[in-house]
Design an enzyme around this catalytic site. Structure first.
Site, PDB file in Angstrom:
ATOM      1  NE  ARG A   2       9.342   1.021  -2.194  1.00 50.27           N
ATOM      2  CZ  ARG A   2       9.258   2.349  -2.032  1.00 50.27           C
ATOM      3  NH1 ARG A   2       8.288   2.873  -1.278  1.00 50.27           N
ATOM      4  NH2 ARG A   2      10.102   3.158  -2.631  1.00 50.27           N
ATOM      5  CD  GLU A  61       2.216   0.398  -4.054  1.00 50.26           C
ATOM      6  OE1 GLU A  61       2.547   1.379  -4.749  1.00 50.26           O
ATOM      7  OE2 GLU A  61       2.595   0.255  -2.891  1.00 50.26           O
ATOM      8  CG  HIS A 102       3.000   4.414  -2.873  1.00 52.29           C
ATOM      9  ND1 HIS A 102       3.754   3.380  -3.356  1.00 52.29           N
ATOM     10  CD2 HIS A 102       3.887   5.235  -2.238  1.00 52.29           C
ATOM     11  CE1 HIS A 102       5.034   3.560  -3.042  1.00 52.29           C
ATOM     12  NE2 HIS A 102       5.131   4.689  -2.353  1.00 52.29           N
TER      13      HIS A 102
HETATM   14  C1  GLV Z   1       8.053   6.529  -2.347  1.00 53.38           C
HETATM   15  O1  GLV Z   1       7.613   5.498  -1.995  1.00 53.38           O
HETATM   16  C2  GLV Z   1       9.452   6.788  -2.523  1.00 53.38           C
HETATM   17  O2  GLV Z   1      10.276   5.844  -2.545  1.00 53.38           O
HETATM   18  O3  GLV Z   1       9.797   7.981  -2.680  1.00 53.38           O
END
Ligand code: GLV
Length: 327
Positions: free
Chosen positions: A239, A268, A287
């Site tokens: 994260r 983000e 991401h």
């Molecule tokens: C992605 O970051 C998730 O939590 O699936």
């Protein structure tokens, strides 16, 4: 009997939408960007189920706006966008997608590690820009990956998969977490449990795999970056807010660390004028660690299964708050 109503907050795999459509009247948000807050509140006004993403804020206000809501199904393993206290207080089960993205995410973390160490993005950009003039003994040098020490912060499901991948590169592993892995596993994967400071000081590569909690917010900031080797490659596929982005910029700019490779940022998406984007020794991707075809398909169908179980009043298999079933 009328079918229950469901709002799906983004386009997902058609296979999953077909599963949901067999049980419910479905509205899918068609845009690439998330529904604006006021639109989301309006969309959930008469739904029984919501399929949400990390980018949708599912708080008490949303639940107030959705008086019939009886299931939330999140297409992610993380759920920090959902107010779990509010959902549980209202007896709403919340589904998520653990397990299915573990190995895919670790694959990506390892890819980032290798890309930053061996300067893949810089090299590829140089070729495209016509800057490949000759083979030069001193061009695009980086650290060896094989045999280097890998530090892993957070030895949960994904951290352990990262450790497994490192075996092929004969990397000894130092790790830190709130709980220690069994001794047999430590031996099998050549892992040594150490204090956070020792992992930071002694590792050639550091990969972050902790959950985001108040305790891990800016876990890596100036003080921690100062402890790292000047050649260290720092990877984050967990994260964004686990690493203080301003401190990271300073460390990369001053070359007090070697490089960073990030799948996640704070915020983000990262702002286009964020100084991290000006650095050659920083790779940032949007991401996408779980974005293999198979994994995103399985996440979609798993989220559909969770949603359907909730609509039917059955126990969902992957539920964040199973205590709602105790009542
Ligand atoms: C992605 O970051 C998730 O939590 O699936």
């Amino acid at each position: 009997m009328a079918k229950p109503k469901v709002f799906v907050a983004r386009q997902i795999f058609q296979e999953a939408l077909d599963m949901i459509a067999a049980e419910a009247e479905v509205e899918v948000w068609p845009d690439e960007l998330p529904p604006p807050r006021d639109v989301l509140l309006q969309k959930v006004a008469d739904v029984d189920g919501l399929l949400s993403l990390l980018t949708d804020k599912v708080d008490g206000g949303l639940m107030d706006a959705a008086p019939k809501l009886r299931v939330i199904s999140q297409i992610a393993v993380g759920y920090e966008n959902i107010d779990m206290k509010e959902a549980t207080r209202r007896g709403i089960p919340v589904g998520y997608t653990p397990g299915v993205l573990t190995r895919t995410t670790a694959d990506m973390a390892f890819a980032l590690l290798m890309a930053a160490a061996r300067r893949l993005v810089e090299g590829a950009e140089a070729v495209k820009a016509g800057k490949w003039k000759t083979w030069h003994p001193l061009h695009f040098l980086g650290p060896d990956i094989h045999g280097a020490t890998l530090g892993i912060l957070g030895m949960g499901r994904i951290g352990l998969e990262m450790a497994k991948r490192a075996q092929g590169f004969e990397m000894p592993i130092l790790y830190n977490d709130v709980i220690r892995r069994p001794k047999e596993e430590e031996e099998q994967y050549h892992m040594r449990f150490e204090s956070l400071d020792t992992v930071l000081k002694e590792s050639d590569f550091i990969s972050v795999h902790v959950n985001l909690t108040p305790d891990t917010y800016h876990l890596i900031s100036d003080q921690e970056l100062d402890l790292m080797k000047p050649t260290v490659v720092l990877v984050n596929a967990a994260r964004g807010p686990v690493i203080d982005p301003k401190a990271l910029y300073r460390a990369l700019k001053n070359k007090s660390i070697g490089a960073a490779a990030l799948d996640v940022t704070e915020p983000e998406p990262i702002a286009i004028d964020d100084p991290l984007l000006t650095l050659d020794n920083c790779i940032i991707v949007p991401h996408i660690a779980s974005a293999s075809v198979a994994t995103r398909l399985r996440m979609s169908t798993m989220a559909a299964e969770n949603l359907i179980a909730g609509l039917r009043g059955e126990k969902m298999v992957n539920c964040v708050n199973p205590e709602v079933y105790q009542r």
